[in-house]
Design an enzyme around this catalytic site. Structure first.
Site: not given
Length: 282
Positions: A98, A133, A165, A198, A220
């Site tokens: 597994r 992410k 950012k 950004e 962005d």
């Protein structure tokens, strides 16, 4: 090397959560000295990824397991293909099954999705980037899968590249202050890290270029006309990246604006695993 350390830790956790104090299903009915073979059977078309990691799983659990590989990472596969055969103690094969499948299905799904995006950019210089992410704890494997699929890793985490950012910029008091503070910090700490900023509009883009010391700017959520204008303004001074809301349908249109990179969170955050199984052989 941090990559190997992360994989080692990941495998320790995988065995701990799956086996615990013992695989009692296996231990109760399979003799300890019985040996056999199992094949990794592909059940869905896609891009194979995770073979090298599967080797690590098998060898970490039981160094005596032998693996014969027929299809390597990065190859396009179809239903019925056999990626490898693993031979050794039946107990070891059952207890690693597994973990190997979970890793390979996830990695192959990411590699398959990445390959689709990469093929859409054929003939252009733009490269597909992944993001942070990722599934917590699995980032190293998921980013490996992106590379296997033909994409490019953006950064492993917060430690190997500076990315200022919108929140960084706002908390720091603007782009100029954020960049200057960052440059001073890196000099003080003796770190040689690239700086990406950004930008939310063309005015912020001009500020980022004016302050100097920036290696890459990220557009962005720019629309396509604004992206074209932004690329003209940059004019090759720094690397360019588009990000935010770009789908597989709009990917090539953004690339045709001339950006160097397009980052796509969907490569890792919403991917379906590739169907495969580890089957005992007679």
């Amino acid at each position: 090397m941090i990559e190997n350390d992360l994989i080692e830790s990941l495998l320790n956790l995988a065995f701990a959560e799956d086996i615990g104090d013992g695989d009692h299903s296996t231990l109760s009915c399979i003799p300890a000295d019985k040996k056999g073979k199992a094949k990794l059977l592909i059940k869905e078309p896609g891009v194979l990824a995770g073979v090298e990691v599967a080797k690590k799983v098998f060898h970490k659990f039981d160094p005596d397991l032998k693996i014969e590989v027929f299809i390597n990472d990065g190859a396009e596969v179809k239903p019925g293909d056999i990626a490898f055969i693993v031979e050794g103690k039946d107990q070891s094969l059952l207890q690693t099954e597994r973990t190997v499948l979970n890793i390979m299905q996830r990695m192959s799904g990411i590699a398959t999705t990445t390959r689709k995006y990469v093929k859409l950019l054929d003939g252009l210089h733009t490269r597909v980037l992944d993001t942070r992410k990722t599934t917590p704890g699995l980032r190293v494997l998921e980013k490996m899968a992106v590379k296997i699929g033909g994409g490019v890793n953006h950064r492993m985490g917060l430690f190997d590249m500076v990315m200022l950012k919108d929140n960084h910029v706002d908390f720091a008091g603007g782009i100029e202050k954020a960049v200057n503070k960052t440059k001073a910090y890196l000099k003080e700490k003796g770190k040689n890290l690239k700086i990406e900023v950004e930008v939310r509009n063309l005015d912020e883009l001009r500020q980022a270029l004016a302050v100097g010391g920036v290696d890459r700017v990220m557009f962005d959520n720019f629309d396509i006309p604004t992206t074209k204008e932004a690329v003209k303004i940059v004019n090759g001074q720094v690397e360019t990246e588009s990000s935010g809301g770009i789908t597989i349908d709009t990917l090539r249109s953004y690339a045709e604006c001339g950006v160097d990179f397009i980052s796509v969170g969907a490569l890792t955050h919403s991917v379906k695993g590739l169907d495969m199984s580890l089957k005992a052989m007679e």
